[in-house]
Design an enzyme around this catalytic site. Structure first.
Site, short mmCIF file in Angstrom:
data_model
loop_
_atom_site.label_atom_id
_atom_site.label_comp_id
_atom_site.label_asym_id
_atom_site.label_seq_id
_atom_site.Cartn_x
_atom_site.Cartn_y
_atom_site.Cartn_z
N HIS A 171 -3.54 -2.99 3.33
CA HIS A 171 -4.86 -3.04 2.69
C HIS A 171 -4.75 -3.65 1.29
O HIS A 171 -5.45 -4.63 0.96
CB HIS A 171 -5.42 -1.61 2.63
CG HIS A 171 -6.77 -1.48 2.00
ND1 HIS A 171 -7.92 -1.35 2.73
CD2 HIS A 171 -7.16 -1.47 0.70
CE1 HIS A 171 -8.96 -1.27 1.91
NE2 HIS A 171 -8.53 -1.34 0.66
N GLU A 172 -3.86 -3.10 0.49
CA GLU A 172 -3.74 -3.59 -0.89
C GLU A 172 -3.21 -5.02 -0.91
O GLU A 172 -3.60 -5.83 -1.76
CB GLU A 172 -2.85 -2.67 -1.73
CG GLU A 172 -3.35 -1.22 -1.84
CD GLU A 172 -4.79 -1.08 -2.34
OE1 GLU A 172 -5.25 -1.96 -3.09
OE2 GLU A 172 -5.45 -0.08 -1.96
N HIS A 216 -6.10 -7.32 -0.57
CA HIS A 216 -6.74 -7.54 -1.89
C HIS A 216 -5.92 -8.53 -2.73
O HIS A 216 -6.45 -9.44 -3.34
CB HIS A 216 -6.80 -6.22 -2.66
CG HIS A 216 -7.91 -5.29 -2.25
ND1 HIS A 216 -9.23 -5.67 -2.22
CD2 HIS A 216 -7.89 -3.98 -1.87
CE1 HIS A 216 -9.99 -4.63 -1.85
NE2 HIS A 216 -9.20 -3.59 -1.62
N GLU A 241 -13.20 -6.30 -0.50
CA GLU A 241 -12.87 -5.28 0.50
C GLU A 241 -12.77 -5.90 1.90
O GLU A 241 -12.01 -5.41 2.74
CB GLU A 241 -13.93 -4.18 0.48
CG GLU A 241 -13.61 -2.96 1.32
CD GLU A 241 -12.53 -2.06 0.72
OE1 GLU A 241 -12.06 -2.33 -0.41
OE2 GLU A 241 -12.17 -1.07 1.38
#
Lengths: 506, 506
Positions: free
Chosen positions: B270-271, B274, B300
């Site tokens: 997820h990070e 980003h 997101e």
């Protein structure tokens, strides 16, 4: 004084400004710490721009005409800036900083930041390739800018004075020369006497000790010293250093060498000494003009005191050596405490300053001071530095660097524009022994306490005589108050002679 | 455009200012990262002051009358701010930021920083003691200040509009409500259908996996995704996040849970999503007004795409599962790839948003949006929040938090003053599938590539359609360009139905 003294409106204006400048300076310290501890390779360029943006803002905030007017008004209000009150000294310190900074035009400051950012990168490359020619043009620019900088402070007694004064307020080149001239012959004589003796073995420490276990003993020792982890942390960096982001956050770094287990342990004690000084500056000086250390020499006295006077003493090891043996039985099980003590105090003329023993360390500094003064006077040229360095190393220490990486390129300071800094290391050694002698005269039990692993009296004495004043007093004034004498080489020489006479049976 | 376009004198003034503001904002990011990753406990108070000092400087620099005049002149010079040139858009983005920031008086901004610093500490304590009453008065102040903030932007269609617009430029409360109203019944229906089925086992992942090995697979996966370590690093923090200190330094954090090995792995993907967005913003936008992400929902979308559409897919695990089995044979040796895949996609109405599965996640967001709008409208009161939260959790997900720590106190956002932020999480889910569908339509081979551990096409497509524009286009405009449609819930619902129909045999 009470915790929250009532102050005049103008004084409050100065304090508010000082607090903001302090905030911004601390922010710069965070950026610098992160750069050395964490930053990925490609972060360097933008970080440099961020540092420059911050430097510009600090300079502009502090050098405005309004600040000059404010300080002049406060000087009139306070009267004698040498009075013993915090307020008088806060105005004195602020005036000094204002007068220095207003002399420096913003373009010169920005040029220095730009040049040193590139010079630092060039130095890293030059050192890794052991090729001075890569660094040479950058250093030449730095020397040129530094001369321009010094000339802003004309008239001076010596062109090197303004540089020295940045690190050691009130100290003159003539003072340092005089101290070093008294020091050199005696230190050379001691070294010659030692050279005639058989050196103690230190092979057991020149080994690969597991890093995790080096960290265990390092943390253990400085915790007992009194380093406050609630307000600090220990990380890895290529070059050990201490930095502070406020009174609640004073950090240190270390590095673990593959072939010398002493390096990390002693440097951890050294940095903890710096950090405990910063942690010892009182709460009333938080974000206050007096809330920083008195000078670099005073700072270095604290690091060298914990590293050498405590950390390389018999008493220290009589307490900690069993713990060290437990962690590293493969090297130490059969080495006695006294053999260990003698080994870690072996004197060995060597190439690298940061790994030098107590008896040779100052010789490395004298070489650097000679070069810096020569560069500023114009009697030494940048292009001749490698030869100059190597011939002096042979003369002073009897060793010649095999390459520039182990010679003239070994230190980072010049690439960062820090000319005038080195002598404070040697002065710090002298100060450490002056303070130590005075402390022992008042507290003769301290060696026994060390042998019991107790360090409260030492830290308490340093707190009372040094830390609690921040930069309220200039270094020589502080030394007079603490020891009854300005900085002087005799105690240090006496300390070295006594210590090494015993170890080397001179 | 070329790398260094010639620009007018006034344009250059704006760009210089924007570059300096960017530097200062990045400095704030360094302070924030360090605070969450490294800072010792007692560093918090001074760090708060440093953040405030920086915030004040940024605000003052950007909101001066000169900047307003400059932007007005440039608007006249450029003409149509919606023209496709970078210059027109740079002026547009700067004008928007200037107009928003000049509406906010400095005292309100300083009060918000002060209040949230204390509120954050109170929230930490309240959460650890599971006692909402500790946080309640602080949240009440934040809501009050946030209402004052919103009222600066009158006239508005809805009091929540100015807050939403800070995170999602151009988006209105009415738009979000409409999207969520279309989403909710379909998502509830899907959840009911799933609830009637036997859930797949996921006990093998709800275990203690060794942290060092979790780190190995995490780093391995995101390296293959294309996360650039030359410009980044991975650290530990209590709450995973991504931050950027310039294009050369985009960092991520993770955390390793003792009872759920999925948490770190999926949050690392997820990070990284980003971070790859930030790393993909082109060099020409460095320190340029267009050099940030388009919005939080677009941001997101990138994180959720890598975490869910890639990281929770069959194809992904057909490539990586053997590696995971190698690292954790004690739990996975006897679990088939398909059983693993079904297990990590198990749907389970649960208490904690950040651990929610894809099918329930948006329900957590809808609850928060309802509360935020209610607080701003005055129809929900802070003191009633625990009851309101618990009754809605029961209604939407059929679970009731046993305490406030697992209920209304679970998220940090409100304590930091970030009201208006949550809906971007749900919007990001929708955007991720819209982009995914369009990408697959153009590149039908992508699932096969994933199964071979290849991710270039995905990252390349996202770079071309999203990353390369920075914030040149507002989010809805960007979505129209990239997918032919504004943000819409249908693709997301279709994706969920297809995926879970197969896993749950609906």
């Amino acid at each position: 004084m009470s915790e929250k003294p009532e102050v005049s409106e103008k004084m409050q204006q100065l304090l508010d400004l000082a607090a903001e400048i302090d905030d911004l300076g601390r922010i710069g310290a965070v950026l610098g710490w992160d750069q050395q501890v964490n930053m990925p390779p490609d972060g360097a360029e933008e970080r440099g721009m961020q540092m420059a943006a911050l430097g510009k803002i600090i300079h502009e905030k502090f050098t405005s005409d309004e600040v000059g007017k404010l300080i002049a008004d406060l000087e009139a209000e306070v009267g004698d800036l040498n009075a013993e009150t915090d307020e008088a000294r806060a105005v004195k310190v602020s005036k000094r900083a204002y007068e220095k900074q207003t002399k420096v035009p913003l373009p010169l400051l920005m040029e220095m930041i730009k040049i040193t950012t590139m010079a630092h990168q060039a130095w890293v490359e030059a050192k890794s390739k052991s090729d001075f020619s890569i660094f040479q043009p950058h250093l030449a620019k730095i020397v040129d800018l530094t001369k321009q900088y010094a000339d802003l402070f004309k008239p001076y007694d010596h062109v090197y004075d303004p540089l020295l004064d940045d690190y050691e307020p009130g100290m003159k080149t003539a003072d340092v020369k005089k101290i070093f001239e008294a020091l050199r012959p005696q230190q050379v004589e001691l070294l010659q006497a030692i050279a005639e003796k058989e050196p103690p073995d230190n092979g057991f420490i020149k080994q690969y000790y597991k890093e995790e276990r080096q960290e265990i003993i390092g943390r253990h020792v400085i915790t007992r010293f009194g380093y406050d982890w609630q307000r600090g942390r220990l990380d890895l960096a290529a070059h050990p250093f201490t930095t502070g982001f406020g009174q609640g956050d004073i950090r240190i770094t270390t590095r673990y060498l593959k072939d010398d287990a002493g390096s990390a342990l002693f440097s951890t004690m050294h940095e903890a000494g710096h950090a405990m000084y910063e942690q010892g500056i009182p709460a009333k000086y938080r974000r206050y003009p007096l809330g920083s250390a008195a000078s670099l020499a005073i700072h270095e006295s604290q690091s060298r005191l914990w590293e050498n006077l405590v950390g390389r003493s018999k008493e220290f090891w009589s307490f900690f050596y069993p713990s060290l043996q437990m962690l590293f039985p493969e090297y130490l099980a059969d080495v006695s405490m006294m053999d260990f003590y003698r080994g870690i105090n072996r004197v060995e003329p060597s190439l690298i300053r940061v790994e030098a023993d107590e008896a040779t360390y100052n010789m490395h500094i004298m070489l650097r001071l000679e070069i810096e003064i020569g560069l500023m006077e114009g009697t030494v040229e940048v292009k001749d530095l490698p030869d100059f360095w190597n011939s002096r190393m042979q003369e002073y220490l009897g060793v010649t660097p095999p390459d520039d990486a182990q010679g003239v390129l070994q230190d980072v300071h010049w690439s960062d524009g820090n000319i005038g800094y080195f002598s404070t290391y040697a002065l710090g050694n002298l100060v450490s022994v002056q303070l130590w002698d005075k402390m022992l005269a008042e507290n003769p039990n301290i060696p026994d306490e060390i042998a019991q692993g107790k360090f409260d009296s030492i830290l308490g004495w340093m707190h009372e005589k040094v830390h609690q004043y921040g930069c309220k007093y200039e270094p020589q004034e502080l030394m007079l108050k603490a020891t009854g004498s300005k900085i002087t080489p005799e105690p240090y020489i006496a300390y070295l002679k006594k210590k090494y006479s015993e170890i080397y049976d001179l």
